[in-house]
Motif scaffolding. Structure first.
Motif, PDB file in Angstrom:
ATOM      1  N   GLN A 282     -14.064 -16.438 -12.455  1.00  0.00           N
ATOM      2  CA  GLN A 282     -13.408 -16.822 -13.699  1.00  0.00           C
ATOM      3  C   GLN A 282     -13.344 -15.670 -14.693  1.00  0.00           C
ATOM      4  OE1 GLN A 282     -15.020 -20.452 -15.361  1.00  0.00           O
ATOM      5  NE2 GLN A 282     -15.155 -21.448 -13.364  1.00  0.00           N
ATOM      6  N   LEU A 283     -14.440 -14.942 -14.835  1.00  0.00           N
ATOM      7  CA  LEU A 283     -14.472 -13.862 -15.812  1.00  0.00           C
ATOM      8  C   LEU A 283     -13.547 -12.726 -15.393  1.00  0.00           C
ATOM      9  CD1 LEU A 283     -15.737 -12.993 -18.476  1.00  0.00           C
ATOM     10  CD2 LEU A 283     -17.628 -11.981 -17.191  1.00  0.00           C
ATOM     11  N   LEU A 284     -13.561 -12.380 -14.108  1.00  0.00           N
ATOM     12  CA  LEU A 284     -12.679 -11.321 -13.623  1.00  0.00           C
ATOM     13  C   LEU A 284     -11.216 -11.686 -13.817  1.00  0.00           C
ATOM     14  CD1 LEU A 284     -14.208 -10.035 -10.258  1.00  0.00           C
ATOM     15  CD2 LEU A 284     -13.556  -8.646 -12.228  1.00  0.00           C
ATOM     16  N   MET A 285     -10.869 -12.898 -13.464  1.00  0.00           N
ATOM     17  CA  MET A 285      -9.474 -13.299 -13.485  1.00  0.00           C
ATOM     18  C   MET A 285      -8.958 -13.524 -14.904  1.00  0.00           C
ATOM     19  SD  MET A 285      -7.759 -16.204 -11.106  1.00  0.00           S
ATOM     20  CE  MET A 285      -6.057 -16.716 -11.243  1.00  0.00           C
ATOM     21  N   GLY A 286      -9.818 -14.044 -15.771  1.00  0.00           N
ATOM     22  CA  GLY A 286      -9.343 -14.450 -17.078  1.00  0.00           C
ATOM     23  C   GLY A 286      -9.548 -13.476 -18.211  1.00  0.00           C
ATOM     24  N   PHE A 287     -10.413 -12.468 -18.035  1.00  0.00           N
ATOM     25  CA  PHE A 287     -10.798 -11.654 -19.191  1.00  0.00           C
ATOM     26  C   PHE A 287      -9.617 -10.898 -19.783  1.00  0.00           C
ATOM     27  CE2 PHE A 287     -12.604  -7.969 -21.381  1.00  0.00           C
ATOM     28  CZ  PHE A 287     -13.460  -8.625 -22.257  1.00  0.00           C
ATOM     29  N   ARG A 308     -11.627 -17.892 -26.459  1.00  0.00           N
ATOM     30  CA  ARG A 308     -12.281 -18.150 -25.182  1.00  0.00           C
ATOM     31  C   ARG A 308     -11.358 -18.912 -24.244  1.00  0.00           C
ATOM     32  NH1 ARG A 308     -15.108 -14.716 -26.298  1.00  0.00           N
ATOM     33  NH2 ARG A 308     -17.391 -14.652 -26.437  1.00  0.00           N
ATOM     34  N   LEU A 309     -11.191 -18.368 -23.029  1.00  0.00           N
ATOM     35  CA  LEU A 309     -10.692 -19.168 -21.929  1.00  0.00           C
ATOM     36  C   LEU A 309     -11.911 -19.897 -21.380  1.00  0.00           C
ATOM     37  CD1 LEU A 309      -8.244 -16.628 -20.294  1.00  0.00           C
ATOM     38  CD2 LEU A 309      -7.634 -18.816 -21.322  1.00  0.00           C
ATOM     39  N   THR A 310     -11.896 -21.206 -21.441  1.00  0.00           N
ATOM     40  CA  THR A 310     -13.115 -21.987 -21.284  1.00  0.00           C
ATOM     41  C   THR A 310     -13.561 -22.119 -19.832  1.00  0.00           C
ATOM     42  OG1 THR A 310     -11.999 -24.115 -21.035  1.00  0.00           O
ATOM     43  CG2 THR A 310     -12.419 -23.338 -23.284  1.00  0.00           C
ATOM     44  N   ARG A 311     -14.835 -22.389 -19.685  1.00  0.00           N
ATOM     45  CA  ARG A 311     -15.399 -22.614 -18.351  1.00  0.00           C
ATOM     46  C   ARG A 311     -14.818 -23.888 -17.743  1.00  0.00           C
ATOM     47  NH1 ARG A 311     -21.859 -22.579 -16.801  1.00  0.00           N
ATOM     48  NH2 ARG A 311     -21.612 -23.078 -14.590  1.00  0.00           N
ATOM     49  N   GLY A 312     -14.635 -24.929 -18.571  1.00  0.00           N
ATOM     50  CA  GLY A 312     -14.044 -26.170 -18.067  1.00  0.00           C
ATOM     51  C   GLY A 312     -12.605 -25.986 -17.610  1.00  0.00           C
ATOM     52  N   GLY A 313     -11.923 -25.026 -18.197  1.00  0.00           N
ATOM     53  CA  GLY A 313     -10.568 -24.689 -17.772  1.00  0.00           C
ATOM     54  C   GLY A 313     -10.562 -23.574 -16.758  1.00  0.00           C
ATOM     55  N   PHE A 314     -11.714 -23.372 -16.086  1.00  0.00           N
ATOM     56  CA  PHE A 314     -11.990 -22.356 -15.078  1.00  0.00           C
ATOM     57  C   PHE A 314     -11.492 -20.973 -15.469  1.00  0.00           C
ATOM     58  CE2 PHE A 314      -8.695 -25.351 -13.732  1.00  0.00           C
ATOM     59  CZ  PHE A 314      -7.569 -24.550 -13.611  1.00  0.00           C
ATOM     60  N   GLY A 315     -11.647 -20.651 -16.772  1.00  0.00           N
ATOM     61  CA  GLY A 315     -11.335 -19.311 -17.255  1.00  0.00           C
ATOM     62  C   GLY A 315      -9.871 -18.949 -17.159  1.00  0.00           C
ATOM     63  N   TRP A 316      -8.998 -19.960 -17.135  1.00  0.00           N
ATOM     64  CA  TRP A 316      -7.595 -19.655 -16.890  1.00  0.00           C
ATOM     65  C   TRP A 316      -6.606 -20.553 -17.647  1.00  0.00           C
ATOM     66  CZ3 TRP A 316      -5.546 -15.448 -15.229  1.00  0.00           C
ATOM     67  CH2 TRP A 316      -4.251 -15.395 -14.710  1.00  0.00           C
ATOM     68  N   VAL A 318      -7.245 -23.263 -20.035  1.00  0.00           N
ATOM     69  CA  VAL A 318      -7.582 -23.872 -21.330  1.00  0.00           C
ATOM     70  C   VAL A 318      -8.172 -22.794 -22.232  1.00  0.00           C
ATOM     71  CG1 VAL A 318      -8.942 -25.616 -22.537  1.00  0.00           C
ATOM     72  CG2 VAL A 318      -8.046 -26.108 -20.246  1.00  0.00           C
ATOM     73  N   ALA A 319      -7.635 -22.682 -23.441  1.00  0.00           N
ATOM     74  CA  ALA A 319      -8.131 -21.699 -24.410  1.00  0.00           C
ATOM     75  C   ALA A 319      -8.544 -22.399 -25.693  1.00  0.00           C
ATOM     76  CB  ALA A 319      -7.062 -20.651 -24.718  1.00  0.00           C
ATOM     77  N   VAL A 320      -9.617 -21.900 -26.297  1.00  0.00           N
ATOM     78  CA  VAL A 320     -10.039 -22.338 -27.625  1.00  0.00           C
ATOM     79  C   VAL A 320     -10.050 -21.117 -28.532  1.00  0.00           C
ATOM     80  CG1 VAL A 320     -11.825 -23.446 -29.004  1.00  0.00           C
ATOM     81  CG2 VAL A 320     -11.442 -24.190 -26.647  1.00  0.00           C
ATOM     82  N   ILE A 321      -9.428 -21.254 -29.705  1.00  0.00           N
ATOM     83  CA  ILE A 321      -9.301 -20.153 -30.658  1.00  0.00           C
ATOM     84  C   ILE A 321      -9.899 -20.585 -31.983  1.00  0.00           C
ATOM     85  CG2 ILE A 321      -7.682 -18.630 -31.849  1.00  0.00           C
ATOM     86  CD1 ILE A 321      -5.651 -19.567 -29.549  1.00  0.00           C
ATOM     87  N   SER A 322     -10.909 -19.868 -32.447  1.00  0.00           N
ATOM     88  CA  SER A 322     -11.458 -20.160 -33.774  1.00  0.00           C
ATOM     89  C   SER A 322     -10.868 -19.162 -34.764  1.00  0.00           C
ATOM     90  CB  SER A 322     -12.987 -20.079 -33.766  1.00  0.00           C
ATOM     91  OG  SER A 322     -13.433 -18.770 -33.520  1.00  0.00           O
ATOM     92  N   ASP A 359     -19.176 -23.338 -27.377  1.00  0.00           N
ATOM     93  CA  ASP A 359     -19.950 -24.577 -27.405  1.00  0.00           C
ATOM     94  C   ASP A 359     -18.998 -25.760 -27.224  1.00  0.00           C
ATOM     95  OD1 ASP A 359     -21.497 -26.789 -27.918  1.00  0.00           O
ATOM     96  OD2 ASP A 359     -22.330 -26.047 -29.800  1.00  0.00           O
ATOM     97  N   PRO A 360     -18.911 -26.336 -26.026  1.00  0.00           N
ATOM     98  CA  PRO A 360     -17.963 -27.441 -25.814  1.00  0.00           C
ATOM     99  C   PRO A 360     -18.251 -28.666 -26.666  1.00  0.00           C
ATOM    100  CG  PRO A 360     -19.427 -27.183 -23.923  1.00  0.00           C
ATOM    101  CD  PRO A 360     -19.661 -26.006 -24.801  1.00  0.00           C
TER     102      PRO A 360
END
Length: 425
Positions: A282-287, A308-316, A318-322, A359-360
């Motif tokens: 996930q980190l390699l593909m999504g970073f 963050r591309l989230t872990r639940g979205g397997f790093g690809w 789903v994104a969360v932006i603060s 933090d989900p």
């Protein structure tokens, strides 16, 4: 820079010895991800293995020489925009021995329904028409001693393959297995067509050696294994294998590789076992996509705190932006910028700067307390997304995307949204 040197720089390494059993390596990788780096001794004669080399941000940032998200993103984006030349080595073959068969390489299966053992972290370097080179990561599984099937998704190597076959020529390739993690990171990125990803790795590493093969392809040096061959017009069934979503990819016809030579380091060859759908995958593909989202969102909303591309979205997907918005509409502009920067993105969520995207529970709290569905939700219908999406409307990834503005309305009393805290003693 070698994989062995990279692993030696890590602090938390645990050693394992045979017998491993059919899925023993996969079980250790799953148990250890995010915790320690397992080193597998004696996976084959003259071979050892390693996994979870960059399964956490601290590990990746250490290799990048970065201390923050912003510094890491900036270094990668700068390398993508300004790659450097490779340092070619002329005398290298004496350091390698040749093996006769792909079955001499200790590949493994990771999940019970996978078709056969395969390489998950092979950097495939293709030489295309017009002198264009491309480096990318592809599944590579043997179907004979000197034949393999390779999974090509519709990106640059696929484009090179289609052009070459149309012109009646095969694609010369090298498959490098067991390389420095920053070579993997560069190969997992998507610069514009014609930008050579090994040049990106050279910029990140401060220099990268490479070798020229007889078929016209090149390979990073020193790779633990270098497979020289050609992608042919022949096709064979590929799969099922597990992709980043953690489900079995469907069986499909994919190109066959004719293998000419297989080089293995004479000294202990260290192989990289990358767990499909694991944290390292996930980190390699999504970073790199995360870095592009960060850059695009900052251009429309300066007050970006974290992406963050989230872990639940397997790093690809789903994104969360603060962010800290200055006016209503900033959050939606940020979400639209994110979709433009990463076309495979399916769900994008904007939260305020006091909500941590890592933090989900905090993200769900923001959805529960700050989202007004009548003005915070929007759907982008019938747009191309990810081919990895199991519910996409076709094989090209046609889907509907969702943007969610879970930020505090600026016209509401801010006291109503203040998070209660217990003071320190």
């Amino acid at each position: 820079m070698s994989l062995s040197n990279a692993v030696a720089s890590l602090s938390e390494i645990r050693f394992y010895d045979p017998p491993y059993g059919e899925f023993g390596i996969a079980r250790v990788l799953k148990e250890s991800e995010g915790r320690w780096t397992p080193l597998f001794r004696g996976v084959g004669k003259g071979f050892s293995g390693v996994g979870n080399v960059i399964d956490t941000r601290p590990k990746l940032y250490r290799f990048l020489g970065a201390s923050s998200d912003e510094e890491a993103y900036s270094k990668l984006l700068s390398a993508l925009e300004s790659p450097t030349s490779l340092d070619f080595v002329s005398t290298w073959q004496d350091l390698y021995r040749e093996v006769d068969s792909l079955y001499d390489l200790p590949m493994v299966r990771y999940y019970e329904r996978e078709a056969r053992p395969y390489i998950t972290s092979g950097v495939v370097v293709g030489a295309g028409p017009g002198g264009v080179y491309n480096a990318s990561i592809h599944r590579f599984s043997p179907i004979g001693a000197r034949k393999a099937v390779i999974r090509l998704v519709p990106r640059h190597l696929y484009h090179m393959y289609k052009m070459s076959i149309k012109q009646g020529r095969e694609v010369p390739i090298a498959v490098a297995w067991g390389v420095h993690p920053l070579v993997l990171l560069a190969a997992a990125s998507s610069p514009p067509y014609g930008v050579f990803e090994l040049g990106v790795a050279a910029r990140l590493l401060g220099g990268l050696k490479a070798v020229s093969l007889e078929n016209g392809a090149v390979a990073p040096f020193p790779a633990s294994v270098i497979i020289e061959g050609f992608i042919t017009a022949e096709q064979a069934e590929e799969g099922p294998f597990v992709d980043i979503v953690g489900v079995y990819d469907r069986v499909r016809l994919q190109p066959v590789v004719r293998v000419e030579r297989i080089y293995v380091l004479r000294s202990e060859a260290l192989l990289h076992y990358l767990l499909p759908a694991g944290l390292e995958h996930q980190l390699l593909m999504g970073f790199e996509r995360e870095a592009r989202i960060w850059k695009a969102v900052r251009s429309v909303v300066p007050g970006v705190k974290k992406v963050r591309l989230t872990r639940g979205g397997f790093g690809w997907m789903v994104a969360v932006i603060s962010l800290e918005k200055a006016a209503e509409g900033d959050a939606k502009n940020a979400l639209l910028a994110a979709f433009a920067a990463h076309p495979s993105l399916k769900i994008a969520i904007a939260v305020d700067g006091d909500v941590d995207p890592d933090d989900p529970v905090a993200v769900e709290w923001a959805l529960a307390t700050r989202l007004r569905a009548d003005r915070g939700l929007f759907v982008i219908p019938y747009v191309r997304g990810s081919t990895l999406d199991p519910v996409a409307l076709n094989e090209e990834g046609l889907t509907h995307k969702i943007g969610i503005d879970a930020t505090r309305p600026l016209d509401a009393d801010p006291v109503l949204f203040e998070r209660a805290r217990i003071p320190e003693t």
